[in-house]
Write an enzyme that holds these catalytic residues in place. Structure first.
Site, PDB file in Angstrom:
ATOM      1  N   HIS A  77       0.821  -1.224   0.000  1.00 15.88           N
ATOM      2  CA  HIS A  77       0.000   0.000   0.000  1.00 15.88           C
ATOM      3  C   HIS A  77       0.850   1.267   0.000  1.00 15.88           C
ATOM      4  CE1 HIS A  77       0.188   0.169   4.554  1.00 15.88           C
ATOM      5  NE2 HIS A  77       0.117   1.445   4.314  1.00 15.88           N
ATOM      6  N   ASP A 122       0.056  -7.489   1.640  1.00 14.96           N
ATOM      7  CA  ASP A 122       0.559  -6.118   1.702  1.00 14.96           C
ATOM      8  C   ASP A 122       2.091  -6.101   1.800  1.00 14.96           C
ATOM      9  OD1 ASP A 122       0.591  -3.386   1.785  1.00 14.96           O
ATOM     10  OD2 ASP A 122      -0.325  -3.198   3.786  1.00 14.96           O
ATOM     11  N   GLN A 209       0.531   5.974  11.453  1.00 20.62           N
ATOM     12  CA  GLN A 209       0.660   6.461  10.076  1.00 20.62           C
ATOM     13  C   GLN A 209       2.109   6.895   9.799  1.00 20.62           C
ATOM     14  OE1 GLN A 209      -2.410   6.171  11.222  1.00 20.62           O
ATOM     15  NE2 GLN A 209      -2.849   5.058   9.343  1.00 20.62           N
ATOM     16  N   GLY A 210       2.656   6.405   8.713  1.00 21.71           N
ATOM     17  CA  GLY A 210       4.040   6.709   8.354  1.00 21.71           C
ATOM     18  C   GLY A 210       5.011   5.601   8.744  1.00 21.71           C
ATOM     19  N   ASP A 211       4.557   4.700   9.588  1.00 25.64           N
ATOM     20  CA  ASP A 211       5.382   3.532   9.928  1.00 25.64           C
ATOM     21  C   ASP A 211       5.149   2.398   8.937  1.00 25.64           C
ATOM     22  OD1 ASP A 211       6.559   4.617  12.267  1.00 25.64           O
ATOM     23  OD2 ASP A 211       4.755   4.147  13.409  1.00 25.64           O
ATOM     24  N   SER A 212       4.085   2.512   8.159  1.00 19.76           N
ATOM     25  CA  SER A 212       3.734   1.476   7.188  1.00 19.76           C
ATOM     26  C   SER A 212       4.924   1.044   6.357  1.00 19.76           C
ATOM     27  CB  SER A 212       2.660   1.981   6.231  1.00 19.76           C
ATOM     28  OG  SER A 212       1.409   1.781   6.789  1.00 19.76           O
TER      29      SER A 212
END
Ligand code: ARG
Length: 265
Positions: A77, A122, A209-212
């Site tokens: 993603h 993912d 959010q942003g660690d993905s």
């Protein structure tokens, strides 16, 4: 719930890109430094320089792990599609994203997991234009042996739900959550064979959010780091009874290895 889940999955990279973009655009060299005590991830602490040498920050606002000198393992993603892509910058070798000692390398190709549609699967590989041989790589789990216990998480993502991206790498540990318990938190949304969950029932510590795309990892029987997960999604961040959901790396280990070989290792 299913629709909400896939939507947030698809929206995440865009939201993160906007956040990271505005961070770059609005933070001059004189910006107030983040205090030493600032948590990241959520509920984390600062990682020491060199502690997790395989950690990668990607310019679209995601994390990743150095799989081999030329390849970064991240989340599907976080990328758009398989094919030539010279637009991503990988930053590694420094816990401080602004350190002059940081290594920055451009991508030249993206491989997104075949069949990825926002639910499960993912994972993606990003090929770097120049190999990075100065940083240790992070081997992936090839069986379910290590899919339990206490996991390490790290990233430059938000330190609280809705918060800003971080300049300094943050780290935390989170306990494994069973598929049964995680499915109860996310009825109809967890793809149990492809995802692994972690977090405290009381919340408080989580990726955000942003660690993905960043790794979830632990020690193996030889005390070496091994990657068991890829930061994927969750309901908010660090909420009670809403564990973080990670791509179960062991499920895809052979696909990842084949893809890596096809990309030249
Ligand atoms: N999808 C998010 C990203 O793009 C990661 C969310 C992780 N959430 C969580 N509660 N563990 O950065």
């Amino acid at each position: 719930m299913n629709r909400w889940r896939s939507l947030t999955g698809r929206m995440a990279a865009t939201l993160v890109a906007i956040t990271a973009g505005s961070l770059v655009l609005t933070a001059p060299a004189t910006a107030a430094p983040i205090p030493d005590t600032a948590p990241s991830v959520v509920g984390g602490t600062r990682a020491a320089q060199g502690e997790f040498p395989f950690m990668v920050r990607l310019s679209m606002g995601c994390g990743g792990a150095l799989y081999s000198p030329r390849l970064v393992l991240t989340a599907a993603h976080c990328v758009n599609r398989t094919g030539t892509n010279t637009s991503i910058t990988a930053t590694l070798g420094a816990v401080d994203l602004q350190a002059s000692s940081r290594i920055q390398v451009k991508s030249n190709y993206v491989y997104r997991a075949p069949g990825y549609n926002g639910s499960g699967k993912d994972w993606a590989l990003i090929r770097l234009a120049t190999p990075v041989t100065s940083q240790a790589t992070l081997p992936i789990a090839t069986s379910t042996t290590y899919d339990s216990g206490t996991f390490n998480i790290a990233g430059w993502g938000a330190a609280r739900e809705g918060g800003a991206q971080q300049r300094y790498l943050l780290k935390a540990t989170v306990p494994f959550v069973t598929d049964a318990s995680c499915s109860a938190s996310y009825p109809g949304d967890l793809v149990a064979a492809e995802e692994i969950c972690a977090g405290y029932a009381s919340g408080g510590t989580d990726t955000c959010q942003g660690d993905s795309g960043g790794p979830m990892f632990r020690r193996d029987a030889s005390n070496a780091w091994i990657q068991v997960g890829i930061v994927s999604w969750g309901d908010g961040c660090a909420r009670p009874n809403a564990p973080g959901v990670y791509t179960q790396v062991s499920t895809f280990a052979s696909s990842i290895a084949s893809a890596a070989a096809s990309l030249g290792g």
